[in-house]
Design a protein around this motif. Structure first.
Motif, mmCIF file in Angstrom:
data_model
loop_
_atom_site.group_PDB
_atom_site.id
_atom_site.type_symbol
_atom_site.label_atom_id
_atom_site.label_comp_id
_atom_site.label_asym_id
_atom_site.label_seq_id
_atom_site.Cartn_x
_atom_site.Cartn_y
_atom_site.Cartn_z
ATOM 1 N N PHE A 215 13.900 83.424 29.295
ATOM 2 C CA PHE A 215 14.170 83.949 30.539
ATOM 3 C C PHE A 215 15.750 84.036 30.862
ATOM 4 O O PHE A 215 16.387 84.940 31.086
ATOM 5 N N VAL A 216 16.144 82.650 30.429
ATOM 6 C CA VAL A 216 17.572 82.673 31.026
ATOM 7 C C VAL A 216 18.441 83.210 29.916
ATOM 8 O O VAL A 216 19.445 84.055 30.144
ATOM 9 N N VAL A 217 17.860 82.994 28.715
ATOM 10 C CA VAL A 217 18.878 83.799 27.596
ATOM 11 C C VAL A 217 18.790 85.187 27.537
ATOM 12 O O VAL A 217 19.817 85.730 27.453
ATOM 13 N N TYR A 218 17.797 85.835 28.042
ATOM 14 C CA TYR A 218 17.858 87.324 28.186
ATOM 15 C C TYR A 218 18.723 87.660 29.239
ATOM 16 O O TYR A 218 19.409 88.808 29.237
ATOM 17 N N ARG A 219 18.685 86.954 30.491
ATOM 18 C CA ARG A 219 19.651 87.279 31.259
ATOM 19 C C ARG A 219 20.901 87.079 31.073
ATOM 20 O O ARG A 219 21.845 88.049 31.373
ATOM 21 N N LEU A 220 21.363 86.215 30.546
ATOM 22 C CA LEU A 220 22.720 85.990 29.853
ATOM 23 C C LEU A 220 22.988 86.999 29.077
ATOM 24 O O LEU A 220 24.229 87.592 29.217
ATOM 25 N N ALA A 221 22.152 87.637 28.099
ATOM 26 C CA ALA A 221 22.460 88.630 26.900
ATOM 27 C C ALA A 221 22.806 89.925 27.758
ATOM 28 O O ALA A 221 23.437 90.669 27.494
ATOM 29 N N PHE A 222 21.720 90.065 28.748
ATOM 30 C CA PHE A 222 21.818 91.331 29.400
ATOM 31 C C PHE A 222 23.139 91.586 30.342
ATOM 32 O O PHE A 222 23.575 92.708 30.211
ATOM 33 N N LEU A 223 23.438 90.563 30.954
ATOM 34 C CA LEU A 223 24.622 90.536 31.814
ATOM 35 C C LEU A 223 25.636 90.735 31.005
ATOM 36 O O LEU A 223 26.893 91.327 31.423
ATOM 37 N N THR A 224 25.945 89.961 29.644
ATOM 38 C CA THR A 224 27.104 90.051 28.786
ATOM 39 C C THR A 224 27.244 91.471 28.476
ATOM 40 O O THR A 224 28.255 92.226 28.429
ATOM 41 N N VAL A 225 25.911 91.998 27.844
ATOM 42 C CA VAL A 225 26.153 93.390 27.086
ATOM 43 C C VAL A 225 26.455 94.471 28.463
ATOM 44 O O VAL A 225 27.423 95.418 28.225
ATOM 45 N N SER A 226 26.029 94.475 29.545
ATOM 46 C CA SER A 226 26.182 95.150 30.500
ATOM 47 C C SER A 226 27.598 95.321 31.087
ATOM 48 O O SER A 226 28.231 96.271 31.252
ATOM 49 N N THR A 227 28.290 94.011 31.076
ATOM 50 C CA THR A 227 29.486 94.071 31.331
ATOM 51 C C THR A 227 30.413 94.873 30.230
ATOM 52 O O THR A 227 31.628 95.334 30.606
ATOM 53 N N VAL A 228 30.293 94.357 28.924
ATOM 54 C CA VAL A 228 30.950 94.844 27.988
ATOM 55 C C VAL A 228 30.903 96.641 28.018
ATOM 56 O O VAL A 228 31.906 97.268 27.838
ATOM 57 N N ALA A 229 29.572 96.952 28.121
ATOM 58 C CA ALA A 229 29.392 98.469 28.330
ATOM 59 C C ALA A 229 30.027 99.237 29.461
ATOM 60 O O ALA A 229 30.616 100.296 29.306
ATOM 61 N N VAL A 230 30.098 98.447 30.768
ATOM 62 C CA VAL A 230 30.831 99.086 31.927
ATOM 63 C C VAL A 230 32.353 99.050 31.435
ATOM 64 O O VAL A 230 33.049 100.116 31.732
ATOM 65 N N VAL A 231 33.003 97.878 30.998
ATOM 66 C CA VAL A 231 34.266 97.876 30.893
ATOM 67 C C VAL A 231 34.708 99.006 29.450
ATOM 68 O O VAL A 231 35.761 99.679 29.674
ATOM 69 N N TRP A 232 33.672 99.170 28.386
ATOM 70 C CA TRP A 232 34.192 100.025 27.510
ATOM 71 C C TRP A 232 34.014 101.495 28.213
ATOM 72 O O TRP A 232 34.808 102.305 27.615
ATOM 73 N N ALA A 233 33.023 101.705 29.150
ATOM 74 C CA ALA A 233 32.940 103.099 29.577
ATOM 75 C C ALA A 233 34.023 103.529 30.498
ATOM 76 O O ALA A 233 34.604 104.504 30.406
#
Length: 442
Positions: A215-233
């Motif tokens: 659960f914790v690993v998935y949350r970390l991965a989701f938050l990281t990917v989301s941040t990268v995607a938002v900055v990229w966009a």
């Protein structure tokens, strides 16, 4: 976002002027400093109750890092929208698509300054709680991945607010960012459906339980990917802006946002387990009379309190205790021999008691009182709450606790008389079958 100062440098006998780079906002210090101060103040204020607890638990302090996103994330998002909205209208030279700094070279310095200020303020706000926890926690240490979940939640909120400012190119949409981020916190606190996607959980872990690793690993991965995607966009969108009054062309710039959308599907289809029992939790035990008392190592200081309070009740009760073990709820993950839950027909039973710093009840052995007074039998048999048997069980429980109240038929009776009455009505007490005819006569 950079200011070039000069410094004297001596090279080959000549004095040269070398550039020194300092981060600085073109808007001045207040649009960044005020929300940063608000973030720190919110954390300090909302953790004040925790700091007054009689003892601390690292599992609760660690979880608080992501729970505090409820109010701090909207502040960070609104401030980021305001800054981006002020810095990125079509008239700004680095907001033009022909500018050399359009895109990441604009986004990263601006967003970097915001993140440094907001994350720094967020961590600063936790310093008082961390100091108290270091002093008052009796076991363990910080759960770093859980703490990082909260930090990444604030980072993502800041990036989302910045993207909204890039899209709208006006500071007037800052309230929209605040409402949006507060809504996501509320969404995460409504249940476990969105728990893997939102920093804020609807329930906080207790000592003896841990947030499950997947659960914790998935949350970390989701938050990281989301941040990268938002900055990229945001960078792609900034490059596509045209100085034509603020209209946006080429919505393909937002395609990176599909990454978090795809990652959000698996936990929505199959919700992961949020918590797991701590494996082989360390315990501290003590035997008093015929009863073994065990608490989690993190509740070591509570053991004497639990023993003293329960022994006092057993002394007033007089008869043999219908239980032989009283265990801390935090030990649920520990293998238990014999009966794992209280049963009236087994003396090798375990009576589980909650021990929590937020609501200390160690001085009131509620579970033991329920068993000794017969109230637990009433619950087990589902006797209506307005039944005379339930009322008598409650009155007996108050007497065993040492409380003397008006109208209680057991008040005023000496302890020996109470013990004799209990000994002669044991089966009816256990079976929640007492009536007014059974009450002691004076």
């Amino acid at each position: 976002m950079t200011d070039l100062d000069t410094a004297d440098v001596v090279q080959h006998g000549e004095r040269l002027r070398a550039p020194k780079v300092r981060l600085r906002s073109p808007l001045g210090v207040w649009p960044v400093a005020l929300p940063a101060a608000a973030i720190a103040a919110v954390v300090v204020a909302t953790t004040a109750a925790m700091r007054s607890w009689p003892y601390q638990e690292w599992v609760r302090t660690s979880a608080e890092f992501h729970q505090q996103n409820t109010f701090t994330a909207p502040i960070a998002a609104a401030a980021a929208t305001y800054v981006a909205g002020r810095l990125l209208p079509p008239s700004r030279i680095f907001a033009l698509p022909v500018a050399a700094r359009a895109g990441l070279r604009t986004v990263l310095p601006q967003l970097g300054l915001l993140l440094a200020a907001f994350v720094g303020a967020y961590l600063l706000g936790f310093v008082p709680l961390l100091v108290v926890t270091v002093r008052g926690a009796e076991h363990g240490g910080p759960d770093v991945p859980v703490v990082l979940t909260g930090v990444l939640g604030l980072v993502l909120a800041t990036a989302v607010g910045y993207l909204i400012g890039v899209v709208t190119r006006t500071p007037l949409t800052a309230p929209i960012s605040a409402v949006l981020l507060f809504g996501t916190a509320v969404l995460g606190s409504t249940g476990d459906t969105f728990s893997a996607l939102m920093p804020v959980l609807y329930v906080k872990p207790l000592l003896g339980s841990v947030q499950s690793t997947p659960f914790v690993v998935y949350r970390l991965a989701f938050l990281t990917v989301s941040t990268v995607a938002v900055v990229w966009a945001a960078a792609r969108l900034l490059r596509r802006h045209r100085a034509d009054g603020g209209r946006v062309r080429g919505l393909t710039a937002l395609l990176p946002l599909l990454l978090p959308v795809v990652m959000a599907v698996p936990p929505l289809v199959s919700k992961p387990a949020l918590f797991a029992y701590e494996t082989e939790p360390p315990r501290v035990c003590r035997t008093s009379g015929t009863v073994e008392y065990c608490v989690h190592e993190g509740h070591r200081s509570r053991l004497d309190v639990v023993v003293a309070a329960t022994d006092a009740v057993l002394e007033r009760h007089g008869g043999p205790a219908p239980f032989t073990r009283i265990y801390d709820e935090a030990l649920r993950g520990h293998p238990v021999d014999g009966t794992p839950v209280w049963r009236p027909d087994r003396r090798d039973t375990v009576l589980w008691v909650p021990i929590q710093p937020a609501s200390p009840t160690e001085t009131r052995p509620v579970q033991a009182l329920d068993v000794l007074s017969g109230l637990a039998g009433c619950f087990r048999l589902r006797v209506p709450a307005d039944s005379p048997s339930v009322e008598i069980a409650q009155q007996l429980g108050r007497r065993l606790e040492g409380m003397s109240t008006a109208g209680n038929p057991f008040s005023g009776l000496p302890d020996p008389a109470v013990r004799d009455w209990i000994a002669s009505h044991g089966d009816r007490i256990t079976g929640c079958a007492l009536t007014e005819e059974d009450l002691p006569r004076r």
